[in-house]
Design a protein around this motif. Structure first.
Motif, PDB file in Angstrom:
ATOM      1  N   ARG A  21     -19.218   0.659  38.098  1.00 20.82           N
ATOM      2  CA  ARG A  21     -19.504   1.866  37.324  1.00 20.82           C
ATOM      3  C   ARG A  21     -18.248   2.319  36.582  1.00 20.82           C
ATOM      4  NH1 ARG A  21     -21.715   7.778  39.333  1.00 20.82           N
ATOM      5  NH2 ARG A  21     -20.298   9.011  38.050  1.00 20.82           N
ATOM      6  N   THR A  22     -17.121   2.353  37.274  1.00 21.12           N
ATOM      7  CA  THR A  22     -15.873   2.811  36.669  1.00 21.12           C
ATOM      8  C   THR A  22     -15.352   1.810  35.652  1.00 21.12           C
ATOM      9  OG1 THR A  22     -15.365   3.895  38.774  1.00 21.12           O
ATOM     10  CG2 THR A  22     -13.569   3.712  37.184  1.00 21.12           C
ATOM     11  N   LEU A  23     -15.478   0.517  35.939  1.00 19.82           N
ATOM     12  CA  LEU A  23     -15.039  -0.519  35.007  1.00 19.82           C
ATOM     13  C   LEU A  23     -15.834  -0.462  33.709  1.00 19.82           C
ATOM     14  CD1 LEU A  23     -13.318  -3.013  34.381  1.00 19.82           C
ATOM     15  CD2 LEU A  23     -15.078  -4.418  35.514  1.00 19.82           C
ATOM     16  N   ILE A  24     -17.146  -0.270  33.812  1.00 18.18           N
ATOM     17  CA  ILE A  24     -17.984  -0.152  32.621  1.00 18.18           C
ATOM     18  C   ILE A  24     -17.575   1.068  31.805  1.00 18.18           C
ATOM     19  CG2 ILE A  24     -20.331   0.334  31.818  1.00 18.18           C
ATOM     20  CD1 ILE A  24     -21.321  -1.358  34.222  1.00 18.18           C
ATOM     21  N   ALA A  25     -17.322   2.183  32.498  1.00 15.50           N
ATOM     22  CA  ALA A  25     -16.886   3.394  31.803  1.00 15.50           C
ATOM     23  C   ALA A  25     -15.572   3.157  31.070  1.00 15.50           C
ATOM     24  CB  ALA A  25     -16.734   4.544  32.806  1.00 15.50           C
ATOM     25  N   PHE A  26     -14.649   2.439  31.702  1.00 19.60           N
ATOM     26  CA  PHE A  26     -13.358   2.137  31.081  1.00 19.60           C
ATOM     27  C   PHE A  26     -13.553   1.317  29.805  1.00 19.60           C
ATOM     28  CE2 PHE A  26      -9.759  -0.786  30.523  1.00 19.60           C
ATOM     29  CZ  PHE A  26      -8.721   0.129  30.393  1.00 19.60           C
ATOM     30  N   GLY A  35     -10.543   5.815  23.039  1.00 17.66           N
ATOM     31  CA  GLY A  35      -9.376   6.478  23.583  1.00 17.66           C
ATOM     32  C   GLY A  35      -8.055   5.759  23.459  1.00 17.66           C
ATOM     33  N   ILE A  36      -8.054   4.482  23.040  1.00 18.05           N
ATOM     34  CA  ILE A  36      -6.816   3.700  23.057  1.00 18.05           C
ATOM     35  C   ILE A  36      -5.768   4.274  22.106  1.00 18.05           C
ATOM     36  CG2 ILE A  36      -7.687   2.072  21.331  1.00 18.05           C
ATOM     37  CD1 ILE A  36      -5.319   1.351  24.328  1.00 18.05           C
ATOM     38  N   TYR A  61      -0.091   9.664  22.907  1.00 19.98           N
ATOM     39  CA  TYR A  61       0.318  10.695  23.874  1.00 19.98           C
ATOM     40  C   TYR A  61       0.870  10.090  25.160  1.00 19.98           C
ATOM     41  CZ  TYR A  61      -2.261  13.986  20.919  1.00 19.98           C
ATOM     42  OH  TYR A  61      -2.693  14.752  19.862  1.00 19.98           O
ATOM     43  N   TYR A  62       1.488   8.942  25.052  1.00 18.12           N
ATOM     44  CA  TYR A  62       1.969   8.241  26.244  1.00 18.12           C
ATOM     45  C   TYR A  62       2.906   9.114  27.087  1.00 18.12           C
ATOM     46  CZ  TYR A  62       4.107   4.673  29.182  1.00 18.12           C
ATOM     47  OH  TYR A  62       4.554   3.951  30.265  1.00 18.12           O
ATOM     48  N   LYS A  63       3.711   9.961  26.427  1.00 18.17           N
ATOM     49  CA  LYS A  63       4.646  10.813  27.151  1.00 18.17           C
ATOM     50  C   LYS A  63       3.908  11.784  28.077  1.00 18.17           C
ATOM     51  CE  LYS A  63       8.519  14.008  26.436  1.00 18.17           C
ATOM     52  NZ  LYS A  63       9.352  14.726  25.427  1.00 18.17           N
ATOM     53  N   THR A  77      -9.702  10.752  29.230  1.00 19.92           N
ATOM     54  CA  THR A  77     -10.760  10.066  29.974  1.00 19.92           C
ATOM     55  C   THR A  77     -10.393   8.613  30.231  1.00 19.92           C
ATOM     56  OG1 THR A  77     -12.408  11.516  28.948  1.00 19.92           O
ATOM     57  CG2 THR A  77     -13.216   9.507  30.005  1.00 19.92           C
ATOM     58  N   LEU A  78      -9.791   7.972  29.227  1.00 21.95           N
ATOM     59  CA  LEU A  78      -9.367   6.581  29.397  1.00 21.95           C
ATOM     60  C   LEU A  78      -8.338   6.457  30.514  1.00 21.95           C
ATOM     61  CD1 LEU A  78      -9.480   3.647  28.334  1.00 21.95           C
ATOM     62  CD2 LEU A  78      -7.603   4.242  26.789  1.00 21.95           C
ATOM     63  N   ALA A  79      -7.381   7.374  30.537  1.00 26.97           N
ATOM     64  CA  ALA A  79      -6.351   7.348  31.580  1.00 26.97           C
ATOM     65  C   ALA A  79      -6.967   7.572  32.965  1.00 26.97           C
ATOM     66  CB  ALA A  79      -5.296   8.412  31.293  1.00 26.97           C
ATOM     67  N   MET A  80      -7.911   8.498  33.061  1.00 29.91           N
ATOM     68  CA  MET A  80      -8.538   8.818  34.341  1.00 29.91           C
ATOM     69  C   MET A  80      -9.339   7.645  34.896  1.00 29.91           C
ATOM     70  SD  MET A  80      -9.876  12.652  33.397  1.00 29.91           S
ATOM     71  CE  MET A  80      -8.740  13.860  32.690  1.00 29.91           C
ATOM     72  N   VAL A  81     -10.237   7.090  34.071  1.00 29.94           N
ATOM     73  CA  VAL A  81     -11.070   5.990  34.562  1.00 29.94           C
ATOM     74  C   VAL A  81     -10.248   4.715  34.721  1.00 29.94           C
ATOM     75  CG1 VAL A  81     -13.208   6.954  33.649  1.00 29.94           C
ATOM     76  CG2 VAL A  81     -11.874   5.405  32.225  1.00 29.94           C
TER      77      VAL A  81
END
Length: 298
Positions: A37-42, A49-50, A56-58, A183-187
């Protein structure tokens, strides 16, 4: 503000299918479900989000631990516990336990965030919770008293507490993150956390052969796209705007929307108890979230 309420309604509609789908594919191990589920979301959020993630990497470095907290609570542990609980309890029991989320969120918000709770917030939460119970038990006190709480119910209760903590972290830190990059960072962190866990599960239980079934992949795609991506984005934004205790009351609408879905898709008949319970849930949500101010006479 109205936008946040719409986000919450859409989120609850999406979440209403979570227990049903989770129960339907619970022949798969719980960590396996959470991982895919999480991999699909990513993979779904990656194209959106990339760019924000790189720009905003900092921010990710400065807020690494809050992001880990979000991933550990709402992205990974909560989902694993929910799908684990569905192996031992009924969807009715799980729904009743999940309806206690606003109470936990309200208490934690008061203790940790020092949120100002008015009497209408408490009364509205109680009314909404009673409505949720009324829908789930078809208005039968006897049925409610006969519910046997087992290890699955306790696991679901732990999941609810974890979600309440997740909501608090989101309230404190989500405003720092761009919506898709965050969201990308979280998942993404969720996937990293779940990799060793799912490998251990496969080592102990063996790789699930049922993963190849089309019905299971359909369920995983739903979980990965809707609850894990769309609903996650909407929920986090609403919590940032309204706060955890007010937002969490909307979770009492879960049994209400589940009933509507059962009528539409399963041709189930609605009974008066379900109508009354649904009305109580809606009234409770309105009491918590609407400011009834006296208009000044001009």
């Amino acid at each position: 503000m109205i936008r946040s309420y719409i986000f919450l309604l859409i989120t609850v509609m999406i979440f209403s299918g979570n227990l049903i789908v989770g129960k339907a594919i619970n022949e798969l191990p719980p960590i396996t479900i959470a991982f895919f589920r999480t991999l699909i979301a990513f993979l779904v959020v990656l194209p959106f989000g990339i760019k924000q993630f790189r720009y905003y990497y900092k921010i990710w470095r400065e807020n690494f631990w809050p992001l880990v907290g979000i991933a550990l609570t709402g992205i990974t542990t909560f989902n694993v516990l929910v799908y684990l609980s569905l192996n031992f309890t009924t969807s009715t029991n799980a729904g009743i336990v999940e309806a206690t989320t606003p109470a936990f969120a309200m208490v934690l918000s008061y203790l940790i965030l020092k949120e100002n709770l008015k009497p209408k917030h408490i009364i509205g939460t109680v009314v909404s919770f009673i409505g949720a119970l009324w829908v789930l038990t078809s208005g039968s006190i006897e049925r409610l008293l006969q519910l046997n709480f087992n290890i699955g119910d306790l696991t679901m209760l732990l999941a609810v507490i974890i979600w309440a903590f997740y909501t608090l972290i989101v309230k404190q830190h989500n405003h720092k993150f761009p919506i898709f990059g965050g969201t990308l960072a979280m998942v993404g962190l969720g996937v990293v956390i779940l990799v060793p866990a799912v490998l251990v599960e496969w080592f102990v239980l063996g790789f699930p052969a049922q993963i190849t079934q089309t019905s299971n992949w359909s369920g995983l795609l739903y979980l990965g796209i809707f609850p894990s991506f769309i609903a996650l984005v909407l929920w986090n934004q609403a919590v940032s705007d309204l706060g955890p205790s007010l937002s969490s009351v909307f979770l009492n609408l879960l049994p209400f929307f589940t009933t509507i879905g059962a009528i539409i898709f399963l041709n189930e008949e609605v009974v008066s108890a379900q109508i009354l319970g649904g009305v109580l849930v809606v009234v409770g949500v309105i009491m918590v979230n609407v400011n009834f101010k006296k208009r000044k006479m001009t």
